[in-house]
Scaffold this active site. Sequence first.
Site, mmCIF file in Angstrom:
data_model
loop_
_atom_site.group_PDB
_atom_site.id
_atom_site.type_symbol
_atom_site.label_atom_id
_atom_site.label_comp_id
_atom_site.label_asym_id
_atom_site.label_seq_id
_atom_site.Cartn_x
_atom_site.Cartn_y
_atom_site.Cartn_z
ATOM 1 C CE LYS A 22 -1.682 1.702 3.883
ATOM 2 N NZ LYS A 22 -1.416 3.168 4.201
ATOM 3 C CG ASN A 23 2.477 2.756 3.547
ATOM 4 O OD1 ASN A 23 1.205 2.931 3.305
ATOM 5 N ND2 ASN A 23 3.225 2.472 4.812
ATOM 6 N NE ARG A 94 1.536 12.044 7.400
ATOM 7 C CZ ARG A 94 1.919 12.962 8.014
ATOM 8 N NH1 ARG A 94 1.075 14.079 8.225
ATOM 9 N NH2 ARG A 94 3.326 13.430 7.960
ATOM 10 C CB CYS A 118 -4.107 6.823 10.890
ATOM 11 S SG CYS A 118 -4.668 5.271 10.327
ATOM 12 N NE ARG A 123 0.790 9.998 10.579
ATOM 13 C CZ ARG A 123 0.275 9.179 9.753
ATOM 14 N NH1 ARG A 123 -0.727 8.581 10.015
ATOM 15 N NH2 ARG A 123 1.315 8.698 9.017
ATOM 16 C CG ASP A 309 3.008 1.409 9.504
ATOM 17 O OD1 ASP A 309 2.667 2.317 10.469
ATOM 18 O OD2 ASP A 309 3.014 1.859 8.380
ATOM 19 C CB ILE A 331 7.755 6.415 14.636
ATOM 20 C CG1 ILE A 331 8.493 5.039 14.634
ATOM 21 C CG2 ILE A 331 7.322 6.941 13.142
ATOM 22 C CD1 ILE A 331 10.022 5.837 13.947
ATOM 23 N NE ARG A 401 -6.833 4.719 5.422
ATOM 24 C CZ ARG A 401 -5.645 5.275 6.168
ATOM 25 N NH1 ARG A 401 -5.779 5.518 7.712
ATOM 26 N NH2 ARG A 401 -4.671 5.680 5.713
HETATM 27 C C1 UD1 Z 1 4.504 6.654 6.154
HETATM 28 C C2 UD1 Z 1 3.664 5.608 6.169
HETATM 29 C C3 UD1 Z 1 3.141 4.876 7.545
HETATM 30 C C4 UD1 Z 1 4.176 4.648 8.491
HETATM 31 C C5 UD1 Z 1 5.102 6.045 8.770
HETATM 32 C C6 UD1 Z 1 6.399 5.650 9.427
HETATM 33 C C7 UD1 Z 1 2.849 5.888 3.918
HETATM 34 C C8 UD1 Z 1 1.672 6.413 3.007
HETATM 35 N N1 UD1 Z 1 2.657 5.648 5.375
HETATM 36 O O1 UD1 Z 1 4.003 7.761 6.769
HETATM 37 O O2 UD1 Z 1 2.215 3.917 7.333
HETATM 38 O O3 UD1 Z 1 3.535 4.431 9.759
HETATM 39 O O4 UD1 Z 1 5.584 6.324 7.400
HETATM 40 O O5 UD1 Z 1 6.915 4.360 8.985
HETATM 41 O O6 UD1 Z 1 3.853 5.460 3.538
HETATM 42 N N2 UD1 Z 1 6.780 14.235 10.683
HETATM 43 C C9 UD1 Z 1 6.970 15.380 11.142
HETATM 44 N N3 UD1 Z 1 6.829 16.614 10.000
HETATM 45 C C10 UD1 Z 1 6.850 16.042 8.637
HETATM 46 C C11 UD1 Z 1 6.610 14.674 8.405
HETATM 47 C C12 UD1 Z 1 6.607 13.744 9.518
HETATM 48 O O7 UD1 Z 1 6.907 15.921 12.152
HETATM 49 O O8 UD1 Z 1 6.915 16.744 7.815
HETATM 50 C C13 UD1 Z 1 6.770 13.074 12.077
HETATM 51 C C14 UD1 Z 1 5.492 12.307 11.980
HETATM 52 O O9 UD1 Z 1 4.564 13.044 12.910
HETATM 53 C C15 UD1 Z 1 6.151 11.216 12.626
HETATM 54 C C16 UD1 Z 1 7.384 11.053 11.939
HETATM 55 O O10 UD1 Z 1 8.096 12.285 11.608
HETATM 56 O O11 UD1 Z 1 6.144 11.174 14.066
HETATM 57 C C17 UD1 Z 1 7.743 9.990 10.906
HETATM 58 O O12 UD1 Z 1 6.627 10.127 10.073
HETATM 59 P P1 UD1 Z 1 6.700 9.770 8.539
HETATM 60 O O13 UD1 Z 1 7.845 9.063 8.222
HETATM 61 O O14 UD1 Z 1 6.766 11.133 7.580
HETATM 62 O O15 UD1 Z 1 5.522 9.020 8.285
HETATM 63 P P2 UD1 Z 1 4.478 9.172 6.869
HETATM 64 O O16 UD1 Z 1 5.267 9.407 5.733
HETATM 65 O O17 UD1 Z 1 3.421 9.969 7.352
#
Ligand code: UD1
Length: 422
Positions: A22-23, A94, A118, A123, A309, A331, A401
């Site tokens: 999915k991701n 997201r 979610c 986030r 995850d 995370i 999802r």
């Molecule tokens: C992706 C995955 C999700 C997984 C996550 C961590 C997808 C669609 N989703 O989510 O399933 O749980 O990686 O492996 O691929 N953060 C900030 N600012 C930002 C971006 C992130 O503070 O601009 C923080 C987030 O709140 C979180 C951490 O960074 O605490 C990691 O998030 P991130 O790796 O960005 O997760 P996603 O890409 O949203």
Amino acid sequence: MDSILVRGNGALSGVIPIAGAKNACLTLMPATLLSDEPLTLTNAPRLSDIATMTQLLQSLGAEVASLNDGLVLAMSSHTISNLKADYDIVRKMRASILVLGPMLARFGHAIVSLPGGCAIGARPVDLHLKALEAMGAELDLRDGYVYAKAPGGRLKGAVVDFPFVSVGATENALMAATLAKGTTVLKNAAREPEIVDLARCLRKMGAHIDGEGTSTITIEGTDRLGGATHPVVTDRIELGTYMLVPAICGGEVECLGGTLELVGAFAERLDAAGVSVTQTERGLKVARKNGRVKAVNVMTEPFPGFPTDLQAQMMALLCTADGVSVLEEKIFENRFMHAPELMRMGAKIDVHGGTATVTGVDKLKGAPVMATDLRASVSLILAGLAAEGETVVSRVYHLDRGYERVVEKLRACGAHIERISA
Ligand code: UD1
């Protein structure tokens, strides 16, 4: 709203095919926006998140055809007619923010709603925005939208040093950099297999990328990208989830398409808990080594560490382990919403901030429970499979999802599980 009914039924054995990730698919799909030639993805998962991304791309004017029962997504962005990603679609998921980098890189401007997703803590998308700003983008945040513009119509290469690892920000910056003028270096980049898959696909489209899978990715921008056909990498989270079925219930399950490379840290924790994982020619075979699993400590980390995850699903297993386990969620804040639901089934869990202490019990008991997010939903199904009596998991739209054909896949291993339509 549909629910899922599970009856604990002893050991489960069988073969489970694992879908495309999915991701990975959610970042490969927006890559179509980078080119006016077709991008075709094979091995796509059949999920509601993919339908949401399809809807988002179509709202921008892209053509997205779902072929071969949804396994193939044939996309073309030769007639993008709208550069605004609307709140009504973006709020559902997201990952919608991933259209920002590609649109800005190819067209020089874009408007994207700030995302929802979610409910697992705050986030933000500040890292995505900072990376694009470093590449020259001018951003204006108003009315819940990001208005983005590249001066002169084109982003420029830059050194982007992420303060911490973000999967999505790495993906957005990587895609944007492929069409920027000059060289971009992404430091402290995410190393997830989904990033490697994206880089491979972009390279097929003509991008110049080096270092994916390490924490420094270098991208040499090019004037245009072409088309490609690309198979989506195996879903390591779905894989890990089904690996937990024989761990929690007993029996032996072979997960087709699985490799140890995708689930190294997770398989190591399973091994420590007394679960054997063997690579076969066609996947991973999983079985308990002896009787009840042993307690183990788990800390979530960016890849190659233990994935956040899989934390909820691992917690379900540890609820029945012999001894006390400590799970640390590093995370996301507020990612233990499944704990109170598991406790309704007799689990003993203490949550303090980002740490959950789980004292294993002999047996969980079936109960009505509520899915609070995507991974929580499947952890409750796993717990239900191991529990005495009947468990009804409500709010299964979360499950839809990210997991395709759950009922069919588990039934093939002998599970008593059915979907109840509301
Ligand atoms: C992706 C995955 C999700 C997984 C996550 C961590 C997808 C669609 N989703 O989510 O399933 O749980 O990686 O492996 O691929 N953060 C900030 N600012 C930002 C971006 C992130 O503070 O601009 C923080 C987030 O709140 C979180 C951490 O960074 O605490 C990691 O998030 P991130 O790796 O960005 O997760 P996603 O890409 O949203």
